[in-house]
Scaffold this motif. Sequence first.
Motif, PDB file in Angstrom:
ATOM      1  N   SER A 160       1.024  -1.253   0.421  1.00  0.00           N
ATOM      2  CA  SER A 160      -0.068   0.085   0.246  1.00  0.00           C
ATOM      3  C   SER A 160       1.145   1.323   0.418  1.00  0.00           C
ATOM      4  O   SER A 160       2.137   0.922   0.309  1.00  0.00           O
ATOM      5  CB  SER A 160      -0.865   0.103   1.201  1.00  0.00           C
ATOM      6  OG  SER A 160      -0.177   0.081   2.204  1.00  0.00           O
ATOM      7  N   GLU A 161       0.317   2.248  -0.118  1.00  0.00           N
ATOM      8  CA  GLU A 161       0.727   3.593   0.037  1.00  0.00           C
ATOM      9  C   GLU A 161       1.637   3.674   0.601  1.00  0.00           C
ATOM     10  O   GLU A 161       3.158   4.524   1.672  1.00  0.00           O
ATOM     11  CB  GLU A 161       0.413   5.259  -0.903  1.00  0.00           C
ATOM     12  CG  GLU A 161       1.032   5.889  -0.135  1.00  0.00           C
ATOM     13  CD  GLU A 161       0.052   7.283  -1.604  1.00  0.00           C
ATOM     14  OE1 GLU A 161       1.154   7.964  -1.860  1.00  0.00           O
ATOM     15  OE2 GLU A 161      -0.856   7.432  -1.085  1.00  0.00           O
ATOM     16  N   ASP A 193      -8.005   4.207   0.431  1.00  0.00           N
ATOM     17  CA  ASP A 193      -8.590   5.029   1.852  1.00  0.00           C
ATOM     18  C   ASP A 193      -7.305   5.643   2.215  1.00  0.00           C
ATOM     19  O   ASP A 193      -6.361   5.455   3.119  1.00  0.00           O
ATOM     20  CB  ASP A 193      -9.533   3.867   2.970  1.00  0.00           C
ATOM     21  CG  ASP A 193      -9.649   4.318   3.961  1.00  0.00           C
ATOM     22  OD1 ASP A 193      -9.697   5.923   4.027  1.00  0.00           O
ATOM     23  OD2 ASP A 193     -10.123   3.895   5.085  1.00  0.00           O
ATOM     24  N   PRO A 194      -7.510   7.270   2.351  1.00  0.00           N
ATOM     25  CA  PRO A 194      -6.051   8.312   2.767  1.00  0.00           C
ATOM     26  C   PRO A 194      -6.169   7.804   5.107  1.00  0.00           C
ATOM     27  O   PRO A 194      -5.320   8.045   5.362  1.00  0.00           O
ATOM     28  CB  PRO A 194      -7.086   9.209   2.570  1.00  0.00           C
ATOM     29  CG  PRO A 194      -8.404   9.188   1.732  1.00  0.00           C
ATOM     30  CD  PRO A 194      -8.435   7.873   2.044  1.00  0.00           C
ATOM     31  N   ALA A 195      -7.500   7.208   5.408  1.00  0.00           N
ATOM     32  CA  ALA A 195      -7.319   6.858   6.673  1.00  0.00           C
ATOM     33  C   ALA A 195      -5.995   5.965   7.201  1.00  0.00           C
ATOM     34  O   ALA A 195      -5.538   5.779   7.725  1.00  0.00           O
ATOM     35  CB  ALA A 195      -8.422   7.376   7.088  1.00  0.00           C
ATOM     36  N   LYS A 196      -6.583   5.384   6.328  1.00  0.00           N
ATOM     37  CA  LYS A 196      -5.559   3.975   6.137  1.00  0.00           C
ATOM     38  C   LYS A 196      -3.974   4.739   6.216  1.00  0.00           C
ATOM     39  O   LYS A 196      -2.989   3.790   6.517  1.00  0.00           O
ATOM     40  CB  LYS A 196      -6.174   2.689   5.235  1.00  0.00           C
ATOM     41  CG  LYS A 196      -5.292   1.332   5.121  1.00  0.00           C
ATOM     42  CD  LYS A 196      -5.712   0.184   4.340  1.00  0.00           C
ATOM     43  CE  LYS A 196      -5.507  -1.194   4.358  1.00  0.00           C
ATOM     44  NZ  LYS A 196      -3.560  -0.993   3.971  1.00  0.00           N
ATOM     45  N   GLU A 239      -7.423  14.721   9.698  1.00  0.00           N
ATOM     46  CA  GLU A 239      -7.623  13.180   9.106  1.00  0.00           C
ATOM     47  C   GLU A 239      -6.150  13.630  10.100  1.00  0.00           C
ATOM     48  O   GLU A 239      -5.172  13.002  10.718  1.00  0.00           O
ATOM     49  CB  GLU A 239      -7.270  12.407   8.519  1.00  0.00           C
ATOM     50  CG  GLU A 239      -9.296  11.930   8.310  1.00  0.00           C
ATOM     51  CD  GLU A 239      -9.686  10.845   9.779  1.00  0.00           C
ATOM     52  OE1 GLU A 239      -8.201  10.352  10.157  1.00  0.00           O
ATOM     53  OE2 GLU A 239     -10.601  10.525   9.626  1.00  0.00           O
ATOM     54  N   LEU A 240      -5.175  14.172   9.425  1.00  0.00           N
ATOM     55  CA  LEU A 240      -3.730  13.844   9.745  1.00  0.00           C
ATOM     56  C   LEU A 240      -2.902  15.207  11.107  1.00  0.00           C
ATOM     57  O   LEU A 240      -2.620  14.184  11.242  1.00  0.00           O
ATOM     58  CB  LEU A 240      -3.214  14.906   8.276  1.00  0.00           C
ATOM     59  CG  LEU A 240      -1.729  14.448   8.199  1.00  0.00           C
ATOM     60  CD1 LEU A 240      -0.810  14.812   7.027  1.00  0.00           C
ATOM     61  CD2 LEU A 240      -0.391  15.808   8.975  1.00  0.00           C
ATOM     62  N   ARG A 241      -4.189  16.427  10.813  1.00  0.00           N
ATOM     63  CA  ARG A 241      -3.565  16.413  12.019  1.00  0.00           C
ATOM     64  C   ARG A 241      -4.836  15.979  13.335  1.00  0.00           C
ATOM     65  O   ARG A 241      -3.715  16.076  14.986  1.00  0.00           O
ATOM     66  CB  ARG A 241      -4.330  18.030  12.347  1.00  0.00           C
ATOM     67  CG  ARG A 241      -4.489  18.432  13.062  1.00  0.00           C
ATOM     68  CD  ARG A 241      -3.097  18.967  13.632  1.00  0.00           C
ATOM     69  NE  ARG A 241      -3.142  19.986  15.115  1.00  0.00           N
ATOM     70  CZ  ARG A 241      -2.464  19.620  15.980  1.00  0.00           C
ATOM     71  NH1 ARG A 241      -2.788  18.413  16.265  1.00  0.00           N
ATOM     72  NH2 ARG A 241      -2.437  20.486  17.150  1.00  0.00           N
ATOM     73  N   ALA A 297       4.617  -2.108  12.322  1.00  0.00           N
ATOM     74  CA  ALA A 297       3.962  -2.867  11.865  1.00  0.00           C
ATOM     75  C   ALA A 297       1.934  -2.584  12.203  1.00  0.00           C
ATOM     76  O   ALA A 297       2.058  -3.254  13.724  1.00  0.00           O
ATOM     77  CB  ALA A 297       4.495  -3.789  10.968  1.00  0.00           C
ATOM     78  N   PRO A 298       1.652  -2.970  11.171  1.00  0.00           N
ATOM     79  CA  PRO A 298       0.028  -2.649  11.522  1.00  0.00           C
ATOM     80  C   PRO A 298      -0.243  -4.447  11.894  1.00  0.00           C
ATOM     81  O   PRO A 298       0.735  -5.097  11.328  1.00  0.00           O
ATOM     82  CB  PRO A 298      -0.635  -1.982  10.378  1.00  0.00           C
ATOM     83  CG  PRO A 298       0.401  -1.498   9.435  1.00  0.00           C
ATOM     84  CD  PRO A 298       1.720  -2.130   9.704  1.00  0.00           C
ATOM     85  N   ALA A 299      -1.248  -4.491  12.093  1.00  0.00           N
ATOM     86  CA  ALA A 299      -1.539  -6.540  12.626  1.00  0.00           C
ATOM     87  C   ALA A 299      -1.343  -7.354  11.324  1.00  0.00           C
ATOM     88  O   ALA A 299      -1.980  -6.409   9.814  1.00  0.00           O
ATOM     89  CB  ALA A 299      -2.746  -6.162  13.453  1.00  0.00           C
ATOM     90  N   ALA A 300      -0.931  -8.420  10.691  1.00  0.00           N
ATOM     91  CA  ALA A 300      -1.519  -9.241   9.968  1.00  0.00           C
ATOM     92  C   ALA A 300      -0.420  -9.058   8.940  1.00  0.00           C
ATOM     93  O   ALA A 300      -0.895  -8.706   7.021  1.00  0.00           O
ATOM     94  CB  ALA A 300      -2.491  -9.235   9.641  1.00  0.00           C
TER      95      ALA A 300
END
Length: 480
Positions: A160-161, A193-196, A239-241, A297-300
């Motif tokens: 992912s990005e 998804d920007p949040a992801k 979201e970033l802030r 690192a996120p889960a999985a």
Amino acid sequence: MNETPRLGIGIGWRPEIAGAVEELPGVDWVEAVAENLCSGHLPESLVRLRERGVTVVPHGVSLGLGGADRPDPRRLADLAERAEALGSPLVTEHIAFVRAGGERTASPALEAGHLLPVPRTRDALRVLCENVRIAQDALPVPLAVENIAALVSWPDEEMSEGRFLAELVERTGVRLLIDVANLHTNHVNRGEDPAKALDELPVEAIAYVHVAGGIERDGVWHDTHSHPVTRPVLDVLAELRSRVAPPGVLLERDDDFPPAAELAGELTLIRETLRAAGPAPVRDSATVRPSTVRSPAPAATAPVRSAPTAAEEASGATEAARERLALAETALLSALVAGTPAPEGFDRRRLGVQSRALAAKRAGVVAKVAPELPGILGDGFRPAFLAYAARRPMRGGYRRDALDFAEALLTEGRPGDPAARRRLALWWRERAAARPPRRPVRLARAARAALAQGLTRVAHSRSFRTPDGAREWPRGASGS
């Protein structure tokens, strides 16, 4: 490495709005396109801003750090000179490729005139990391790299990005310039998804943030930088802030400039969005050294890898990755600007949209750098240029493109009006040579151009797959 400087709220400096920028209240810093500046003759407006204590950051657009070749030492030296002339605390560039072809692929060199996305693969990451390290070593101040907007997606991407950016920071310590408008663009155009992305990337490495406007047409978001900032983009900024307090936030505007009052209103919206998002629950990125940042690192998902080992580098793995990346990027760019078939796995409709957008951008920029051409050709300029662009990829920047276009028209005995043709010939002669090329020379050049395009098409049609699945080009297919 020095700490990330606190920049505040800024705006992109452009010659068309230089006076307005100087008068806008509450502007802490500005960003200027590096390639539009001459270090020995800085615009007076930028000199006055610097004398007032306003920080100026040079923003590069031509390095092509995501390309298969190593960064051009001359371009790096120019960027370094501009940073020193401006007394800048950092410089910025893009995670993109802007040219392809040439010796690595035994095919004609191609220029995009635009920022194009790199595939999020291990090969591309390996090459990008080395290119970033080369740039960091050549620059007198820290480097930050920007995520770009894209109309097309590469097939078979491996990351992912957010993960791609996290690994880049992990391996190089580079800072990030996060464009929230580009995150929104990629959400609309590529379903990301920007949040992801914000969850995955190391927000503590952010040097500053871009905010810009765009427009949606037929389900495609165009990151125009010539429209007002929209609410969805401001929502991504919020979201970033909510995750980090960015050291700087900058409004970009590159065309169709509104009155100063409207620019001031957009800056106010940005301030209000940052204020309403509340305090960040993580450390302020202005106090974090990017070289020490580590993103869990996120889960999985697999853990972030460290920099390549000496054994990996000694094995020539990076050079092999450059070869594979060169083939892939050349095939894509050739399809976009030279009319070759779409590489396997790409959305052909989206490639068509991107190809038309590139041609339209070429026409618009050529009209700006050579305004005499629309004046000579009138309403016929745009259709004539688009017809020319469909058969002639850009080969040396927009000013060279304007000269090549004029020469192509003269070679064809155009425009039909004798007076306009004389004016065009005079314009060309004053900028390119003592006189327009004679008929035999014109015919020879036209034949060479046709041969080069034909060989590019043949090379693409004869491409084949290597055992690891990469697309190869026959080494003998050269247009030179």
